[in-house]
Design a protein around this motif. Structure first.
Motif, PDB file in Angstrom:
ATOM      1  N   ASN A 110      27.127  42.365  -0.156  1.00 55.88           N
ATOM      2  CA  ASN A 110      27.593  43.056   1.048  1.00 55.88           C
ATOM      3  C   ASN A 110      29.101  42.915   1.208  1.00 55.88           C
ATOM      4  O   ASN A 110      29.785  43.871   1.578  1.00 55.88           O
ATOM      5  CB  ASN A 110      26.889  42.509   2.295  1.00 55.88           C
ATOM      6  CG  ASN A 110      25.462  42.969   2.403  1.00 55.88           C
ATOM      7  OD1 ASN A 110      25.075  43.968   1.803  1.00 55.88           O
ATOM      8  ND2 ASN A 110      24.669  42.244   3.153  1.00 55.88           N
ATOM      9  N   ILE A 111      29.634  41.732   0.939  1.00 56.01           N
ATOM     10  CA  ILE A 111      31.081  41.517   1.043  1.00 56.01           C
ATOM     11  C   ILE A 111      31.812  42.375   0.018  1.00 56.01           C
ATOM     12  O   ILE A 111      32.813  43.020   0.331  1.00 56.01           O
ATOM     13  CB  ILE A 111      31.424  40.027   0.872  1.00 56.01           C
ATOM     14  CG1 ILE A 111      30.897  39.224   2.067  1.00 56.01           C
ATOM     15  CG2 ILE A 111      32.925  39.817   0.688  1.00 56.01           C
ATOM     16  CD1 ILE A 111      30.939  37.734   1.879  1.00 56.01           C
ATOM     17  N   ARG A 150      28.221  43.209  12.515  1.00 57.15           N
ATOM     18  CA  ARG A 150      27.823  44.568  12.113  1.00 57.15           C
ATOM     19  C   ARG A 150      27.056  44.566  10.790  1.00 57.15           C
ATOM     20  O   ARG A 150      27.389  45.286   9.858  1.00 57.15           O
ATOM     21  CB  ARG A 150      29.044  45.472  12.015  1.00 57.15           C
ATOM     22  CG  ARG A 150      29.722  45.684  13.324  1.00 57.15           C
ATOM     23  CD  ARG A 150      30.821  46.706  13.212  1.00 57.15           C
ATOM     24  NE  ARG A 150      31.467  46.860  14.484  1.00 57.15           N
ATOM     25  CZ  ARG A 150      32.762  46.791  14.676  1.00 57.15           C
ATOM     26  NH1 ARG A 150      33.558  46.576  13.664  1.00 57.15           N
ATOM     27  NH2 ARG A 150      33.273  46.939  15.881  1.00 57.15           N
ATOM     28  N   THR A 151      26.038  43.735  10.744  1.00 60.22           N
ATOM     29  CA  THR A 151      25.188  43.676   9.565  1.00 60.22           C
ATOM     30  C   THR A 151      23.739  43.700  10.017  1.00 60.22           C
ATOM     31  O   THR A 151      23.444  43.593  11.202  1.00 60.22           O
ATOM     32  CB  THR A 151      25.476  42.417   8.721  1.00 60.22           C
ATOM     33  OG1 THR A 151      24.764  42.500   7.493  1.00 60.22           O
ATOM     34  CG2 THR A 151      25.097  41.158   9.461  1.00 60.22           C
ATOM     35  N   ASN A 175      30.775  45.174  -1.352  1.00 59.65           N
ATOM     36  CA  ASN A 175      30.665  46.581  -0.946  1.00 59.65           C
ATOM     37  C   ASN A 175      31.599  46.885   0.209  1.00 59.65           C
ATOM     38  O   ASN A 175      32.198  47.961   0.267  1.00 59.65           O
ATOM     39  CB  ASN A 175      29.224  46.930  -0.559  1.00 59.65           C
ATOM     40  CG  ASN A 175      28.298  46.921  -1.760  1.00 59.65           C
ATOM     41  OD1 ASN A 175      28.735  47.090  -2.887  1.00 59.65           O
ATOM     42  ND2 ASN A 175      27.029  46.723  -1.515  1.00 59.65           N
ATOM     43  N   TYR A 176      31.745  45.951   1.150  1.00 58.79           N
ATOM     44  CA  TYR A 176      32.636  46.150   2.286  1.00 58.79           C
ATOM     45  C   TYR A 176      34.096  46.216   1.819  1.00 58.79           C
ATOM     46  O   TYR A 176      34.866  47.049   2.264  1.00 58.79           O
ATOM     47  CB  TYR A 176      32.457  45.021   3.303  1.00 58.79           C
ATOM     48  CG  TYR A 176      33.328  45.183   4.517  1.00 58.79           C
ATOM     49  CD1 TYR A 176      32.940  46.052   5.548  1.00 58.79           C
ATOM     50  CD2 TYR A 176      34.527  44.495   4.649  1.00 58.79           C
ATOM     51  CE1 TYR A 176      33.727  46.216   6.664  1.00 58.79           C
ATOM     52  CE2 TYR A 176      35.313  44.664   5.769  1.00 58.79           C
ATOM     53  CZ  TYR A 176      34.919  45.518   6.773  1.00 58.79           C
ATOM     54  OH  TYR A 176      35.702  45.692   7.873  1.00 58.79           O
ATOM     55  N   ASP A 177      34.475  45.327   0.885  1.00 60.81           N
ATOM     56  CA  ASP A 177      35.841  45.300   0.376  1.00 60.81           C
ATOM     57  C   ASP A 177      36.186  46.558  -0.409  1.00 60.81           C
ATOM     58  O   ASP A 177      37.343  46.959  -0.464  1.00 60.81           O
ATOM     59  CB  ASP A 177      36.072  44.073  -0.498  1.00 60.81           C
ATOM     60  CG  ASP A 177      36.179  42.784   0.313  1.00 60.81           C
ATOM     61  OD1 ASP A 177      36.398  42.882   1.543  1.00 60.81           O
ATOM     62  OD2 ASP A 177      36.022  41.704  -0.266  1.00 60.81           O
ATOM     63  N   LYS A 213      35.213  49.569   0.280  1.00 62.59           N
ATOM     64  CA  LYS A 213      35.320  50.748   1.151  1.00 62.59           C
ATOM     65  C   LYS A 213      36.715  50.955   1.652  1.00 62.59           C
ATOM     66  O   LYS A 213      37.576  50.237   1.735  1.00 62.59           O
ATOM     67  CB  LYS A 213      34.356  50.622   2.337  1.00 62.59           C
ATOM     68  CG  LYS A 213      32.922  50.727   1.902  1.00 62.59           C
ATOM     69  CD  LYS A 213      32.018  50.641   3.103  1.00 62.59           C
ATOM     70  CE  LYS A 213      30.567  50.716   2.650  1.00 62.59           C
ATOM     71  NZ  LYS A 213      29.643  50.611   3.722  1.00 62.59           N
TER      72      LYS A 213
END
Length: 99
Positions: free
Chosen positions: A92-93, A42-43, A95-97, A99
């Motif tokens: 990205n990692i 999902r990237t 930012n994902y963490d 959320k």
């Protein structure tokens, strides 16, 4: 082009546990596989680079480069394609963490 689910699963497991390098002659489906993996994780892929023998260490890793800032010439660091992609991946990692 057919990409076997087993190949996708093996590469996905490799990515989860570390790194994967795809190599092979042109036209063997490496780029198609990367697009499938991007959807799986999902990237998005902002840009795909195809390395060639003319690439230098500067292209791959980066280095110092002259720039003009505020009318003055300065020397700045510039990321190469691989290091730039690594930095974007880490962002990205993070930012994902968050959320």
């Amino acid at each position: 082009m057919f990409i076997s689910p087993e190949a996708v699963a093996q590469i996905a497991i490799g990515l989860i546990h570390g790194h994967v390098i795809l190599y092979g002659p042109p036209g063997t489906g490496k780029t198609s596989l990367v697009r499938v993996l991007a959807k799986l994780f999902r990237t998005n892929i902002p840009q795909i680079w195809t390395a060639n023998p003319e690439w230098t260490t500067f292209d791959v890793i980066g280095g110092l480069s002259p720039a003009i800032i505020g009318g003055k010439e300065v020397i700045m660091g510039k990321l190469g394609e691989v290091t730039g992609d690594m930095v974007r991946c880490i962002e990205n990692i993070k930012n994902y963490d968050e959320k």
